[in-house]
Design an enzyme around this catalytic site. Structure first.
Site, PDB file in Angstrom:
ATOM      1  CB  ALA A   1      -0.574   4.212 -13.196  1.00  0.00           C
ATOM      2  CG  ASP A   2      -6.571   6.242 -10.309  1.00  0.00           C
ATOM      3  OD1 ASP A   2      -7.044   6.820 -11.298  1.00  0.00           O
ATOM      4  OD2 ASP A   2      -6.902   6.500  -9.134  1.00  0.00           O
ATOM      5  CB  ILE A   3      -2.918   9.645  -7.800  1.00  0.00           C
ATOM      6  CG1 ILE A   3      -1.645   9.801  -8.640  1.00  0.00           C
ATOM      7  CG2 ILE A   3      -2.721  10.311  -6.438  1.00  0.00           C
ATOM      8  CD1 ILE A   3      -1.324  11.231  -9.017  1.00  0.00           C
ATOM      9  N   GLY A   4      -5.615   8.000  -7.036  1.00  0.00           N
ATOM     10  CA  GLY A   4      -6.718   7.793  -6.108  1.00  0.00           C
ATOM     11  C   GLY A   4      -6.706   6.400  -5.508  1.00  0.00           C
TER      12      GLY A   4
END
Length: 289
Positions: free
Chosen positions: A242-245
């Site tokens: 779920a981490d955008i990075g």
């Protein structure tokens, strides 16, 4: 005052470590002279340990020093654990040479997991940072530490859970915390101070067991637990989908016209085990700066 020369087990990109740690305004880093001052608590004592890089990525060497002669062995062991110098990153690179991330690990060698300095500090930071852009996240965590923490020899120490447990929500609201985030930080600290939540005991659990226990706590979701496991405990097989990075780095690396779906991310990572954490941090590195 003692000094000790330490070498890492394999390649180690210390200059990248300094760049990454300097993103946090409360951490004392000197990139030009290649050192960082690390706050280390042992019992009630507050110690500042300097770590200076004197080698290269291919031949990493460090000088570790501190004023506290009596607890040298404990301090040195803590620093070695935080910086993970016993992990042979060359072996991990060899693992990824057989995967779809081969080029990534050739381009960004020796990317280590550097643990946050204390388990409680790490948990507070990830709670504060969740669902915020990076600039404001560090603004909030800096205000939190500089208002309620302790400055020792020019180095900031996070407040203890006992100190935070005594705060009122309004004291964090005055620092621009949302009401919910103020409640998450203080209520979680109260659980720790009361002995209801034992972070040291949690560190003995598997990733899945720790996830199950921590997500029972209001305000702590999977992203927060994954980051605590990775940067608090140094766990090696975390992949925060779920981490955008991570999503943006995968989009760039695989030259996609959109961010990958979670299903695609699972498929991409099929042969990354048991080192998904190293894939994650190297992906982050590829888009930083």
């Amino acid at each position: 005052m003692w000094k000790e020369v330490v070498r890492a087990a394999g390649s180690y990109a210390f200059d990248h470590v300094l760049v990454r740690l300097e993103m946090d305004p409360i951490i004392t880093v000197n990139q030009e002279e290649r050192w960082i001052d690390v706050p280390v608590r042992i019992g009630e004592s507050r110690n500042v340990v300097r770590v200076q890089g004197t080698g290269t990525t291919e031949n990493p060497e460090f000088v570790v020093s501190s004023k506290n002669d009596e607890e040298k062995d404990l301090l040195l062991h803590r620093i070695q654990d935080l910086f993970q110098w016993d992990v042979d990153l060359d072996q991990i690179k060899q693992h990824f040479r057989k995967t779809n991330l081969s080029t990534l690990f050739n381009d960004y060698p020796g990317t280590p997991i550097v643990k946050d300095f204390h388990l409680y500090d790490c948990l507070m930071k990830v709670i504060i940072h969740q669902q915020l852009n990076m600039k404001f996240a560090y603004t909030l965590s800096s205000r939190f530490v500089q208002t309620f923490g302790e400055l020792v020899d020019g180095v900031w120490f996070y407040p203890t859970p006992e100190r935070v447990a005594r705060l009122e929500y309004e004291q964090l609201r005055e620092l621009q915390f949302s009401q919910r985030k103020a409640e998450y930080v203080i209520d979680t600290s109260r659980k720790i101070a009361d002995g209801e939540l034992d972070l040291a005991q949690l560190s003995t659990l598997t990733d899945d067991e720790a996830m199950k226990e921590l997500t029972k706590i209001r305000g702590i979701g999977p992203w927060t637990v994954e980051n605590w496991l990775m940067f608090g405990l140094g766990r090696t097989d975390l992949y925060p989908k779920a981490d955008i990075g991570v999503q943006n780095a995968l989009k760039r690396y695989f030259q996609m016209d959109r961010k990958p779906t979670k299903e695609e991310m699972v498929e991409m990572s099929d042969d990354w085990d048991p080192y998904k954490s190293y894939a994650s941090i190297t992906l982050w590195r590829s888009i930083e700066g």
